[in-house]
Write a protein that holds these residues in place. Structure first.
Motif, PDB file in Angstrom:
ATOM      1  N   GLU A 176      93.933 -11.535 107.436  1.00 51.06           N
ATOM      2  CA  GLU A 176      94.660 -11.891 108.110  1.00 51.06           C
ATOM      3  C   GLU A 176      95.776 -10.965 107.456  1.00 51.06           C
ATOM      4  O   GLU A 176      97.109 -11.464 108.524  1.00 51.06           O
ATOM      5  N   ARG A 188      84.977 -17.548 107.507  1.00 48.77           N
ATOM      6  CA  ARG A 188      85.944 -18.060 108.325  1.00 48.77           C
ATOM      7  C   ARG A 188      85.652 -16.934 110.216  1.00 48.77           C
ATOM      8  O   ARG A 188      85.437 -17.341 111.238  1.00 48.77           O
ATOM      9  N   GLU A 240      95.368 -19.526 117.970  1.00 52.55           N
ATOM     10  CA  GLU A 240      95.228 -18.627 116.938  1.00 52.55           C
ATOM     11  C   GLU A 240      95.372 -17.085 118.552  1.00 52.55           C
ATOM     12  O   GLU A 240      95.913 -16.459 117.740  1.00 52.55           O
ATOM     13  N   LYS A 293      95.232 -23.017 110.167  1.00 48.69           N
ATOM     14  CA  LYS A 293      94.310 -22.148 110.063  1.00 48.69           C
ATOM     15  C   LYS A 293      93.861 -22.352 109.135  1.00 48.69           C
ATOM     16  O   LYS A 293      92.560 -21.897 108.335  1.00 48.69           O
ATOM     17  N   ARG A 301      88.019 -11.688 114.471  1.00 46.03           N
ATOM     18  CA  ARG A 301      88.833 -13.084 114.421  1.00 46.03           C
ATOM     19  C   ARG A 301      88.563 -13.336 116.049  1.00 46.03           C
ATOM     20  O   ARG A 301      88.940 -13.508 116.603  1.00 46.03           O
TER      21      ARG A 301
END
Length: 1622
Positions: free
Chosen positions: A28, A97, A152, A636, A889
């Motif tokens: 992130e 992730r 997100e 998250k 992502r």
């Protein structure tokens, strides 16, 4: 690396958790790569087993790392080690992730599509980059973790990951993704396929031999640039040798036509322009551009001699190889456009495509409106929503209303109905009575109030929302503003303004976190109205008195609340929902979802709007439901939190998005004992999305074993305007599940429903979203044009009539009408009734059993070539292409931009910080293929930007409209870009086929005469032989004129030379000049023993020495050759040209200064030329006083006076012979035109080395006797205002300069006119300021110059231009009398066809042209067709031919090829006037008779020069002038300083100098491509971004495009970026 020897699975759980937390921080952007490495190493240090590193075991998923012994492998950097480590963990447990961000919707389709392309071997040339351009810095995430609510990323759902089976089920030999996806699917009971694109067909596992280790992904094709590692397993060994062979073949290709190699394809269907045999000099020394950092005005002219042979460029460089690759890819047959697109009409503008006969058309009957079940009447339903809250507050005060969770996912507090009621009442009382002073009330019922609460605080929001309802003020919930730079922040201001909001409610914590000014006040956000902030925490509220009760009227049509909505173009509007609509909607949801009192609901959605608000805040209170709110920040960190809440609270209802299903499924392995058996309804809020079906299937597949029942999953469709459109009702256990629709993508793109039968890869599977809401009526209408009802097999926009829907866009009555008051019409255009419908913005159709299917949203619709594509579908396809290695992502944005009369698809994705160049480029090229194959649409542009840099919505998604704006403004800063205009632009006009000329020149002339058009010719006035001093009759030669002046007026000063301070450093009177010339003549005969007629090179800086040396040569009977001296700081680039001219002119001697003589013999010079073979060098600084025995007088005036060498703009060195007669005639012509007499003073700021500049500097004063103030242009670099202050100080009336001087002044002094005024600069004395050039007048520059210096008195009429060419040094010059230069506007489209069509100023595609100055006395010009050599009519474009006594005698050639001279200097017309001899200038232009009058009273003929014939580019059968394309390019972006274009094998190459930061470099590529396509209808093949100063420029300020071309092909430009457009 610390963890090489660590088995991560064996670590203690807390260490694994800390590592996972670290990974999250890194992904992130909350921690840098370095910090990550450091902390990770520290954590793992105690567990490291120090063993030598071995290659991974054979069944590992990762390919072995590249062997370090390969010659060019760099040592592994920390990021590459990190990447290796990441990939090693990619499939572990489903836990990393990045696996969340995959899409399985089109996985099989994508693999099939890529396999199809595998055979074709798409060898896309990779762009060339300078390293510094794309070094990514760790970028801080722009959104703090908890600011966002829900998403997100609206796109993140498209990432439906594979149905991951537990690791232990997968045998080691099934490690290929295809295999394990398919294997895991076979165990699934509900989903028939891994990919929702297929709902039929069997998935078969693919056994593979165990011996060969499988890479993590299968390269679908091998790019040409794949590095060959020594032991990297190759999935397709049989193709390997071929790839290498292709690479080798391309690396050594010579793109010269030879017997066995086919010439490169003609992308543009026209032969490349042939260059006429202009120069017959040959020399091995090919001089190229100049080094960077060297100033332009002092630049050497660099020449490339002998460009007869075009194939001499070394073509085995990487540039040529890449261009050849590009041509090879363009050679592949293009898919024919969908219909016979464009006919080339006279206007050449694209026509509307004709409909293709094979397009599928709707065939069903007209649809009937679909009715929902009636809304039941229940006796105890409250009269208003506030009444329900009052009831529960009084009777069920202890009953829980809301549980909020903290950041770890544990319950933080529970709000009971009693508390909720009492706090809301307190707030209502405070709002109405306690905000202002006693007498005045700040808020009145009906006022709008903004609600600003973070997602982590649902309790405060609930109280604020119900408090507003009780006070009868209208709440407008908005997102918390984080900074001035939030995406779309000013649009939120527009919403607040249109709703008239003046007050904002917020919590104390939130208020503290808002951005403040240094004085502590809350920032005034851009575009926001002034707001008063009110804190609503309980301690600040006033308890109402006993007798005060809120007023709760029965629900009416007044607005209850306003929900914000961002529209496609980015504007944010407020949808007003009335009190009765709010209540009716709650009733309809209660009936449809069968809500009961006291149930528990888990809500993951944003509670401020949409489903989260409707179910979780409003309907929940109506039915006394207990809501558990799971904030996005918790999701998250722990994607399973909502599943755990369902399990703990035995919740009956879940409210989620596909993304939550997907993330929970990816993380579910950590939870063995969760049970979802209590759920009776799992509402999927975005179940209308095309990709939701695979999420639902996959989630069910995993959680069925945890008690999840298949009939529980309820997708629904909603929009802010129509609210809930449809929802699937909770099913009865055991009942059959609803069917799926498998639709053909091709049919969808034409707006019709066709069950997919042919190509299973281009299918879209959609699930129904249930039935219409109770009490509603639904129709499907055409999305564009009038709301006409669709047919049953047609896709259209869903429109709803219901009491439970939005009422209007608040404060925007105009937009409201088109959305909220739609009356559908039938096929004849007749309204079908009276009742108004609301447009939902959803595209769909009604299936069997009145089930509703949604296939997309209006705002995600891309209309390309008359077909519709859904942005979400394209995102899903892009995500199915191995995004884990490249895309950060799963953040991908798709939008369209309108370029050249059609929408073009652009995909922008965020690139992972650790993605390699090759990975990214490979991903991009695969996405191209996949989308082309599945959607049959070409991509225009694919861009990758650094992670976390795309603008975010408040919910963490990508702000599409801002992203699009950044793209169009050139502020997106991509780190990788691939443009494909060649493949997707199919609507260009057809190339022009040149017809054989069947009409002879005689017929053309007769035709012109019959049409009343005159022949295009013009002439200056007669030279006349009278002269006041009879100078000409007496003195035919300049030498005689100088001697005569030295006798009759010896002390008259002819020349004054100024330095940078404006001080006269040397002067020359007539007698001084004569004596210095004599000294030099004597030295030549004595020291140099020069014979008459020999050539002598003059090598001097601009000054009086040069003039003296020139006359010295004439006195001695030699022929002077004036050469620009080499630049001492840049000998390597400038000295070879000097050497070449010396060799070509066969000079017997060099006259120069002491300094330059030292330079010529220095070591530095020896490095670039052979200094031992210079001719005799005479330094003229300190010569003895000697007189020559006699002063030479030529026997005839036709003898050569001097040679004029110059480098043309095409980079050719040409020397012309100027006779004594021509010198006299030229000086006389200039004297008459400019009225030069001995009493006059002129200022010259020009380079004195060739052309008219040399004539004015050295010859004119001696002939006319006027005083010349000489200002060397290089002095302006140290003192910009030198030229202008000299004009003012000496009160000069006439001045001559070059474009480079004018540009220096415009750019450098344009902002300082006030300063010049204070210094006393006044230019009102200037009568004429003439720019000396050999090109089309630069109108923009002369206009800017006039405008800027108007403030210091410069008359707008003063600035004008001159025009000369190699064959005739001076054809036009404005002069002092005669009309002002006129400007016309011509149509650029006609100009490309060699026609001139005059249009009005401001017409589209118009080009302003300024007259090139008045034609000089004694000069005649005529416009001729260069092919037939016949004269043309007025206003026709042709070659300018000139006849005058001062035309040059011919080219100075070594071999004496007379044919050239005859052609260029002595040509006759083929018809009309066959006697006169003309010289061909090589420039295209036209003559136009104007309304202005000459001094003689005749109408004035103006000559307009358009451009050099040699420079024109022939593309698509049309003639383009480089300057026009360059002008467009320079306008494209503020960072483009200068640009140049040229062609190479019919590809248009654009080179642009970047004056901004290097991160802007890639922004320029799409903008340059767009502007050239829009304005010139050309596709740019290669875009090269270079540093300022790289484009070579000659002394006249003209671009040397051919040099640039040679440097580019020889790979000598050191470009910042080279993009090869596909």
């Amino acid at each position: 690396m610390a963890d090489r020897g660590v088995d991560l699975s064996a670590l203690p759980k807390e260490v694994r958790d800390q590592l996972a937390e670290l990974d999250l921080e890194l992904s992130e952007g909350d921690i840098t790569q370095k910090g990550y490495e450091k902390k990770r190493t520290k954590l793992l240090a105690p567990y490291v087993i120090h063993t030598p590193v071995e290659p991974p075991p054979q069944n590992d998923v990762v390919p072995p790392p590249p062997s370090s012994s390969s010659s060019h492998a760099p040592p592994p950097s920390s990021s590459s080690r990190y990447r290796e480590r990441r990939s090693r963990r990619t499939h572990r447990g489903g836990g990393t992730r990045d696996d969340r961000y995959r899409s399985d919707i089109h996985t099989e389709a994508v693999q099939a599509a890529l396999a199809k392309h595998k055979e074709e071997k798409m060898a896309l040339p990779m762009p060339t980059k300078r390293r510094s351009t794309y070094v990514q810095s760790p970028i801080e995430t722009r959104t703090p973790p908890d600011s966002s609510s829900d998403d997100e990323d609206e796109t993140s759902v498209r990432r439906q990951s594979s149905l991951v089976a537990p690791q232990n089920l997968i045998s080691p030999n099934l490690q290929s993704p295809d295999a394990w996806i398919n294997r895991s699917v076979q165990g699934s009971s509900t989903s028939s396929s891994a990919s929702s694109t297929l709902s039929h067909g069997e998935a078969k596992p693919q056994p593979q031999s165990q011996a060969q280790p499988q890479p993590q992904y299968k390269p679908q094709y091998q790019p040409l640039y794949q590095p060959h590692y020594q032991h990297q397993p190759q999935p397709q060994p049989q193709h390997q040798p071929r790839t290498a062979a292709v690479t080798d073949m391309l690396a050594h290709t010579r793109i010269a036509p030879s017997e066995n190699s086919a010439p490169p394809p003609d992308v543009t269907a026209v032969a490349p322009p042939t260059r006429g045999p202009r120069v017959d000099l040959t020399s091995e020394a090919v001089v190229r551009g100049m080094s960077r950092g060297q100033s332009r005005s002092s630049m050497m002219e660099t020449a490339d001699v002998g460009r007869g042979n075009m194939q001499r460029v070394p073509v085995n460089s990487r540039v040529s190889t890449k261009i050849q690759q590009l041509l090879n890819t363009l050679k592949r047959p293009k898919r024919p456009p969908l219909s016979e697109f464009f006919t080339d009409d006279a206007e050449e503008i694209v026509e509307v495509p004709q409909p293709d006969p094979n397009t599928p058309k709707p065939e069903g009957r007209q649809i009937m409106p679909v009715k929902g079940e009636p809304l039941g009447v229940v006796s105890n339903w409250p009269p208003a929503l506030q009444a329900a809250l009052a009831r529960w507050g009084a009777t069920q005060g202890k009953s829980p209303a809301l549980t909020a969770l903290d950041i770890t996912g544990r319950p933080l507090y529970t709000l009971t109905y009693g508390k909720l009621w009492s706090r809301s009442v307190k707030l209502a009382y405070t709002l109405l009575n306690k905000l202002g002073t006693k007498n005045e009330q700040i808020l009145k019922p009906g006022d709008r109030v903004a609600l600003v609460y973070p997602n982590s605080d649902p309790g405060m929001f609930w109280v604020a929302f119900y408090g507003c309802l009780l006070a009868e003020v209208i709440p407008v919930p908005i997102e918390v503003p984080l900074s001035r730079k939030d995406a779309g922040i000013s649009q939120v201001g527009f919403l607040l303004g249109s709703c008239g909001v003046g007050l904002a409610l917020t919590s104390e914590i939130c208020l503290k976190g808002l951005p403040k000014t240094p004085t502590g006040e809350i920032l005034q956000f851009k575009g926001w109205p002034r707001l008063k902030w009110v804190v609503t925490d309980s301690k600040y509220l006033t308890k109402p008195s006993k007798d005060w009760q809120p007023h709760i009227p029965t629900a009416n049509t007044d607005p209850a609340y306003i929900e914000y909505k961002a529209r496609k173009e980015g504007t944010v509007v407020g949808v007003a929902v009335s009190k009765v609509a709010m209540l009716t909607h709650c009733q309809a949801l209660t009936q449809a979802c069968n809500y009961c009192e006291g149930e528990t609901l888990v809500n993951v959605l944003d509670f401020k709007k949409d489903m989260g608000l409707w179910h979780g805040v409003l309907t929940a209170v109506m039915n006394r439901i207990h809501t558990i709110s799971v904030p996005y920040a918790v999701m998250k960190a722990c994607p399973l939190s909502w599943v755990q809440r369902v399990h703990i609270h035995k919740a009956r209802i879940g409210l989620v998005k596909c993304r939550d299903l997907h993330w929970a499924m990816m993380a579910h392995r950590d939870q063995r004992d969760t049970s979802l058996a209590s759920l009776r309804m799992l509402i999927v809020a975005d179940g209308a999305n095309p990709w939701s079906v695979s999420s639902c299937d996959a989630f069910l597949n995993v959680f069925q074993s945890h008690g999840l029942k298949p009939e529980v999953i309820c997708p629904c469709a909603t929009s802010p305007e129509a609210m809930t459109v449809a929802i699937r009702r909770p099913g009865v256990p055991g009942a059959p599940l609803p069917a799926r629709a498998i639709l053909s993508m091709g049919g969808l793109s034409h707006g019709v429903i066709r069950v997919n039968t042919e190509d299973k890869n281009s299918a879209l599977t959609v699930q129904d979203v249930g039935h219409v809401m109770p009490g509603a009526l639904m129709c499907i209408v055409k999305p564009d044009g009038p709301p006409q009802l669709c047919k049953t097999d047609e896709i259209g926009e869903i429109i709803i009539n219901s009491r439970a829907g939005g009422n209007m866009y608040y404060g925007l009555p105009g937009v409201t009408k088109n959305t909220f008051e739609v009356i559908p019409v039938n096929s004849n255009g007749v309204p079908i009734g009276e009742i108004p419908f609301v447009r939902s913005g959803l595209l769909g159709f009604v299936g069997p059993g009145s089930l509703i299917f949604v296939v997309g949203k209006i705002e995600g619709l891309l209309m390309v070539s008359g077909r519709r594509h859904n942005a979400d579908d394209l995102v899903a396809t892009a995500l199915a292409v191995e995004p884990v290695k490249t895309v950060y992502r799963g953040r991908i944005a798709v939008f369209s931009v309108t370029v050249f009369y059609d929408e073009r698809v652009v995909i922008v994705a965020e690139q992972r910080p650790d993605a390699s160049e090759e990975d990214s480029f490979q991903w991009m090229s695969r996405v191209l293929q996949a989308i082309d194959s599945i959607h049959q649409v070409g991509l225009y542009c694919l861009a990758l930007v650094p992670a976390n840099t795309l603008p975010k919505t408040p919910l963490g998604g990508i702000h599409i409209s801002d992203t699009k704006q950044f793209f169009l403004d050139g502020s997106l800063h991509p780190c990788n870009i691939l443009m494909c205009p060649h493949t997707c632009v199919t609507n260009l006009p057809k190339p022009r086929q040149k017809q054989p000329v069947g009409v002879g020149p005689a017929s053309v002339m007769v035709g012109n005469l019959v049409a009343g058009k005159r022949i295009a010719q013009a002439a200056g006035r007669d030279l006349g032989m009278i002269d006041d001093q009879d100078l000409v009759r007496k003195h035919q030669y300049l030498t005689e004129a100088l001697q005569w002046r030295a006798q009759t007026d010896p002390d008259h000063v002819l020349y004054v030379l100024l330095n940078a301070k404006g001080v006269a450093v040397s002067t020359a009177s007539c007698v001084q000049l004569h004596k210095r010339a004599e000294k030099i003549a004597a030295a030549l005969t004595e020291k140099g023993s020069i014979n008459t007629g020999e050539n002598v090179v003059l090598l001097y800086p601009p000054g009086i020495d040069l003039i003296a040396a020139f006359y010295g040569c004439l006195y001695a009977g030699c022929v002077p050759v004036n050469v620009r001296p080499p630049h001492p700081q840049n000998l390597a680039a400038t000295l070879p040209t000097v050497r070449m001219i010396i060799d070509v002119s066969k000079a017997a001697c060099i006259l120069t200064t002491q300094n330059l003589m030292r330079t010529l013999r220095s070591k530095e010079a020896a490095a670039s030329v052979n200094i031992k073979t210079w001719p005799i060098i005479i330094d003229t600084d300190d010569l003895p006083r000697r007189r020559p025995p006699q002063i030479y007088k030529p026997p005839t005036a036709e003898m050569i006076a001097y040679l004029d060498f110059s480098v043309s703009t095409t980079g050719m060195l040409t020397g012309v012979k100027i006779s004594h007669a021509a010198v006299s005639a030229l000086c006389r012509s200039v004297k008459l035109q400019c009225e030069l007499y001995s009493s006059r003073q002129i200022a010259i700021c020009l380079d004195p080395y060739c052309g008219l500049g040399f004539v004015l500097w050295c010859l004119a004063s001696v002939y006319s006797g006027h005083q010349s103030i000489l200002i060397p242009p290089f002095e302006l670099e140290s003192c910009l205002s030198l030229w202008l202050s000299t004009l003012s100080q000496y009160r000069v009336r006439d001045t001559f300069c070059s474009y480079s001087v004018m540009e220096l002044c415009t750019k450098g002094l344009g902002t300082q006119t006030e300063l010049l005024k204070t210094r006393g600069v006044n230019l009102s004395c200037v009568r004429s300021c003439v720019v000396i050039a050999e090109e089309r007048p630069r109108l923009a520059l002369t206009h800017s110059f006039s405008k800027l210096f108007k403030d210091v008195g410069l008359s707008p009429r003063a600035v004008s231009t001159a025009f000369g060419s190699r064959v005739n040094l001076a054809i036009c010059m404005q002069g002092t009398t005669g009309p002002d230069p006129c400007t016309v506007y011509v149509d650029m489209k006609s100009l490309r066809h060699d026609r001139v069509r005059l249009v009005e100023r401001g017409a589209p595609q118009s080009l302003p042209l300024m007259e090139s100055g008045k034609i000089l006395p004694g000069v005649r010009v005529i416009i001729v067709n260069p092919e037939t050599r016949g004269p043309l009519g007025d206003s026709h474009l042709g070659e300018v031919w000139v006849n005058s006594p001062h035309t040059a005698s011919g080219y100075y050639t070594i071999y004496g090829e007379e044919s050239l001279q005859a052609d260029h200097f002595n040509t006759k017309l083929s018809f009309g006037d066959p006697q006169t001899l003309w010289a061909r200038t090589g420039y295209l232009g036209f003559v136009k008779r104007t309304e202005l009058l000459e001094a003689s009273g005749d109408r004035h003929d103006a000559l307009f020069v358009v451009g050099s014939l040699d420079e024109t580019l022939e593309l698509r059968g049309l003639r383009y002038h480089p300057i026009d394309i360059e002008t467009s390019v320079s306008r494209a972006h503020r960072s483009i300083a200068e640009s140049a274009v040229f062609t190479w094998t019919n590809l248009l190459v654009v080179v642009s100098e970047l004056c901004g930061s290097e991160q802007d470099a890639l922004d320029l590529v799409p903008l340059i491509t767009n502007v050239v396509l829009e304005e010139h209808h050309l596709i740019v093949g290669v875009v090269v971004i270079v540093d300022p100063g790289v484009i070579p420029i000659n002394s006249r300020g003209e671009k040397q495009r051919m040099h640039l071309r040679d440097s580019f092909l020889a790979d000598q430009l050191d470009p910042i970026y080279v993009a090869y457009n596909m």
